[in-house]
Enzyme design. Structure first.
Site, PDB file in Angstrom:
ATOM      1  N   ASP A 297      37.630 -26.922  31.204  1.00 48.40           N
ATOM      2  CA  ASP A 297      39.066 -25.514  30.462  1.00 48.40           C
ATOM      3  C   ASP A 297      39.687 -26.343  29.327  1.00 48.40           C
ATOM      4  O   ASP A 297      39.084 -27.686  29.349  1.00 48.40           O
ATOM      5  CB  ASP A 297      39.790 -25.321  31.620  1.00 48.40           C
ATOM      6  CG  ASP A 297      40.399 -24.559  31.540  1.00 48.40           C
ATOM      7  OD1 ASP A 297      40.320 -23.825  30.428  1.00 48.40           O
ATOM      8  OD2 ASP A 297      41.496 -24.066  32.379  1.00 48.40           O
ATOM      9  N   HIS A 298      40.425 -25.678  28.867  1.00 49.45           N
ATOM     10  CA  HIS A 298      40.738 -25.765  27.610  1.00 49.45           C
ATOM     11  C   HIS A 298      42.791 -26.046  28.053  1.00 49.45           C
ATOM     12  O   HIS A 298      42.495 -25.453  28.786  1.00 49.45           O
ATOM     13  CB  HIS A 298      41.364 -25.238  26.214  1.00 49.45           C
ATOM     14  CG  HIS A 298      39.841 -24.858  25.467  1.00 49.45           C
ATOM     15  ND1 HIS A 298      39.516 -23.944  25.048  1.00 49.45           N
ATOM     16  CD2 HIS A 298      38.817 -26.411  24.817  1.00 49.45           C
ATOM     17  CE1 HIS A 298      38.219 -24.063  24.554  1.00 49.45           C
ATOM     18  NE2 HIS A 298      38.338 -25.734  24.935  1.00 49.45           N
ATOM     19  N   TYR A 471      43.583 -20.757  30.297  1.00 53.67           N
ATOM     20  CA  TYR A 471      42.765 -20.203  31.127  1.00 53.67           C
ATOM     21  C   TYR A 471      41.437 -19.445  30.476  1.00 53.67           C
ATOM     22  O   TYR A 471      41.094 -18.804  30.510  1.00 53.67           O
ATOM     23  CB  TYR A 471      43.664 -18.717  30.612  1.00 53.67           C
ATOM     24  CG  TYR A 471      44.820 -19.663  31.155  1.00 53.67           C
ATOM     25  CD1 TYR A 471      45.871 -19.601  32.296  1.00 53.67           C
ATOM     26  CD2 TYR A 471      45.968 -17.786  30.368  1.00 53.67           C
ATOM     27  CE1 TYR A 471      46.982 -19.840  31.547  1.00 53.67           C
ATOM     28  CE2 TYR A 471      47.494 -18.314  30.193  1.00 53.67           C
ATOM     29  CZ  TYR A 471      48.001 -19.088  31.793  1.00 53.67           C
ATOM     30  OH  TYR A 471      49.468 -19.153  32.140  1.00 53.67           O
ATOM     31  N   HIS A 472      40.597 -21.098  30.078  1.00 51.93           N
ATOM     32  CA  HIS A 472      38.953 -21.099  29.581  1.00 51.93           C
ATOM     33  C   HIS A 472      38.136 -21.530  30.575  1.00 51.93           C
ATOM     34  O   HIS A 472      37.458 -22.258  29.525  1.00 51.93           O
ATOM     35  CB  HIS A 472      39.069 -21.127  28.079  1.00 51.93           C
ATOM     36  CG  HIS A 472      40.096 -21.509  26.945  1.00 51.93           C
ATOM     37  ND1 HIS A 472      39.878 -21.547  26.120  1.00 51.93           N
ATOM     38  CD2 HIS A 472      40.185 -19.632  27.014  1.00 51.93           C
ATOM     39  CE1 HIS A 472      41.065 -20.703  25.401  1.00 51.93           C
ATOM     40  NE2 HIS A 472      41.603 -19.178  26.452  1.00 51.93           N
ATOM     41  N   PRO A 473      38.114 -21.230  31.773  1.00 50.38           N
ATOM     42  CA  PRO A 473      37.247 -22.174  32.551  1.00 50.38           C
ATOM     43  C   PRO A 473      35.953 -21.359  32.132  1.00 50.38           C
ATOM     44  O   PRO A 473      35.881 -20.827  31.660  1.00 50.38           O
ATOM     45  CB  PRO A 473      37.411 -21.308  34.481  1.00 50.38           C
ATOM     46  CG  PRO A 473      38.260 -20.362  33.745  1.00 50.38           C
ATOM     47  CD  PRO A 473      38.813 -19.730  32.667  1.00 50.38           C
TER      48      PRO A 473
END
Length: 562
Positions: A297-298, A471-473
């Site tokens: 994630d980021h 919110y980048h899984p």
């Protein structure tokens, strides 16, 4: 007791950023039947459709699955929110609408990690296929696709231009299109907004496709398991209106439930690491150790400053001002309601020796929390910054055979020294940029981080408390050929017939940017793989590389040495 069984050629699970595209593209063939199953409901809400209202659906249990991580050991045991869309359009209906493809090297990296054929030159035609770019026209952009790409209000606030100019003054240069030849630099940001309305995949693809007689869309239907005969996927079991139902797929089941939902459903259905399944009381159908592993994630945090001039969004956050913005949007689709407000951005390298940009900036002409619920008193601005190539890895693991029980999620954020150093670089480089002359007319006192935060130890402490998920899984069903790969290069689940995964879970590594665009690209290409088709470039499209960056240095062209 099973109440109903129906038959289709294809069953697509999840109507999100990927699933809406896959179902739409498969149903273009009138000779096949497609079932699209989504647990959420309609995306017709004004709060979904109006771009500036993005914080409302993201924070609503009606539209968000509400996943949460286990205590993160390298973030002072904080539990981190992991919002995922539970609505038609999935996360594309609740996200920030930012359109970023990632760097060309990200896809060459995928291929080097075992995703044969997923290099940049093979992915570019599918980015172009989905795009209806309204701001740029070049060999890198698409103009006839269903997904609108626009510029919001075209950087009317002077703070956007000041931020870009500050980056140029710091030696990073300006880029005309970060999704084109050269990602690196400062420039205008683009968004998925269509004539003032959120351009989710539901809006872009299903608005037309839903009228096809061969496409059945089930809303508010919870898939509880994928069904198998031996090691062949044959259909699904789902619950709708309290009744257990089944649907059979004569050709394929396509899983598009995202980086959390896809591995969880596979595990609940008996596909995954045997030890994880046994501990959850699930009978193993197929041992596949990589399911749920490789989670990435980021992270990002906000650099916030007060603004010396009364020009920021902070004056627009009162109820009366919001009502006026909403009324203008409802009547005309114009004004501040038509933008996500992230209209300027940057991609830079954290330090010398890094082969491509690994730090991303989103600039906002206001000082607020992400959802706008808490604002700085007075005027301010902020820069969202994050180190985008993490080396830390986590997992998603089922707790029981009940799909309603959320899985255990652990990201292991900032587990590695490399990731911690990346955020130290974020702090120091951001200060240097914001303190350039272009920001002098606007830059007031620092809100966060405190100027006294200077040493590695102080920065590490600040970051552990301040970072949030972007919110980048991704990565939990990765493409590859090694023992931990879940899908092959055609996105077929290894060892299982009739089953594919198409969503961000198949990314071997997370790209340098927001993930909605890469997810849509994977869906477009995945649909073609199912149909046995392939788009190719007529000629290779050159990209800005590390070699070009070094050449600029040798020629004496101003370029910042990280």
């Amino acid at each position: 007791m099973v109440q109903q069984t129906t038959d289709y050629d294809y069953i697509v699970i999840g109507a999100g950023s990927a699933g809406a595209i896959v179902a739409s593209r498969l149903s273009e063939d009138p000779d096949c039947t497609v079932l699209l199953v989504e647990y959420g409901g309609s995306d017709a809400s004004v709060f979904i459709r109006m771009p500036s209202a993005l914080g409302i659906p993201m924070n609503s249990s009606k539209y968000n699955w509400g996943f949460e991580s286990a205590p993160e050991p390298y973030l002072n045991n904080r539990r981190m929110n992991c919002p995922r869309g539970k609505v038609m359009g999935g996360s594309s209906s609740i996200n920030g609408m930012v359109y970023v493809r990632g760097n060309a090297t990200d896809y060459d990296e995928w291929e080097s990690l075992g995703a044969a054929g997923w290099n940049y030159q093979n992915c570019l035609p599918y980015f172009k296929k989905l795009e209806n770019h309204q701001c740029r026209s070049s060999e890198y952009t698409g103009s006839e696709g269903p997904v609108a790409i626009s510029s919001g209000n075209n950087m009317r606030n002077p703070l956007y231009r000041a931020f870009i100019d500050a980056g140029v003054e710091a030696g990073y240069g300006e880029t005309n299109d970060y999704n084109g030849y050269k990602q690196e630099g400062f420039g205008q940001k683009f968004m998925n907004v269509d004539a003032g309305v959120r351009a989710s995949t539901s809006h872009a693809y299903l608005k037309t496709a839903k009228n096809r007689s061969n496409l059945t869309i089930l809303k508010r239907a919870l898939v509880t398991a994928i069904q198998f005969e031996g090691k062949t996927a044959t259909g699904i079991q789902y619950i709708k209106r309290g009744k257990i139902r089944q649907a059979r797929a004569s050709r394929e089941v396509v899983l598009c439930a995202g980086a959390i939902g896809s591995p969880h459903l596979l595990q609940v259905s008996g596909v995954g690491p045997t030890e994880v399944l046994e501990s959850a009381g699930i009978e193993t159908v197929h041992h596949l150790p990589g399911v749920g592993e490789n989670l990435q994630d980021h992270l990002e945090f906000n650099f916030q400053y007060s603004c010396k001039l009364p020009i920021s969004l902070n004056s627009k956050l009162g109820l009366w001002q919001k009502a006026l913005i909403g009324a203008q949007w409802l009547l005309f689709k114009t004004g501040l309601g038509r933008t996500n407000h992230f209209e300027a951005c940057a991609f830079i390298r954290s330090r010398a020796g890094v082969k491509s940009p690994d730090i991303q900036y989103h600039f906002l002409p206001g000082a607020v929390t992400y959802d706008g619920s808490v604002a700085f008193k007075g005027h301010g601005f902020q820069v969202h910054v994050g180190h985008n190539k993490p080396t830390s890895r986590g997992y998603v693991r089922a707790r029981s055979a009940d799909i309603n029980q959320h899985p255990q999620i652990l990201f292991n954020y900032l587990q590695t020294e490399q990731d911690r150093q990346g955020f130290r670089d974020c702090v120091r480089l951001s200060r240097e940029i914001i303190n350039q002359p272009a920001m002098d007319p606007y830059r007031g006192e620092a809100i966060q981080p405190d100027p006294e935060v200077q040493t590695d130890k102080q920065i590490d402490a600040f970051v552990r408390n301040a970072v949030d998920s972007a919110y980048h899984p991704a990565g939990t069903c990765k493409i590859g050929s090694d023992s931990m790969a879940v899908v092959d290069a055609d996105l077929r689940v290894r060892g299982i017939a009739g089953l594919r995964v198409i969503d961000s879970s198949v990314f071997p590594s997370v790209p340098n940017g927001n993930l909605n665009a890469p997810t849509m690209m994977v869906a477009e290409r995945g649909a073609d793989l199912i149909k046995g088709q392939s788009l190719k470039l007529s000629k290779s499209a050159p990209t800005y590389t590390d070699k070009d960056w070094k050449l600029r240095q040798r020629q004496g062209t101003p370029v910042r040495k990280a």
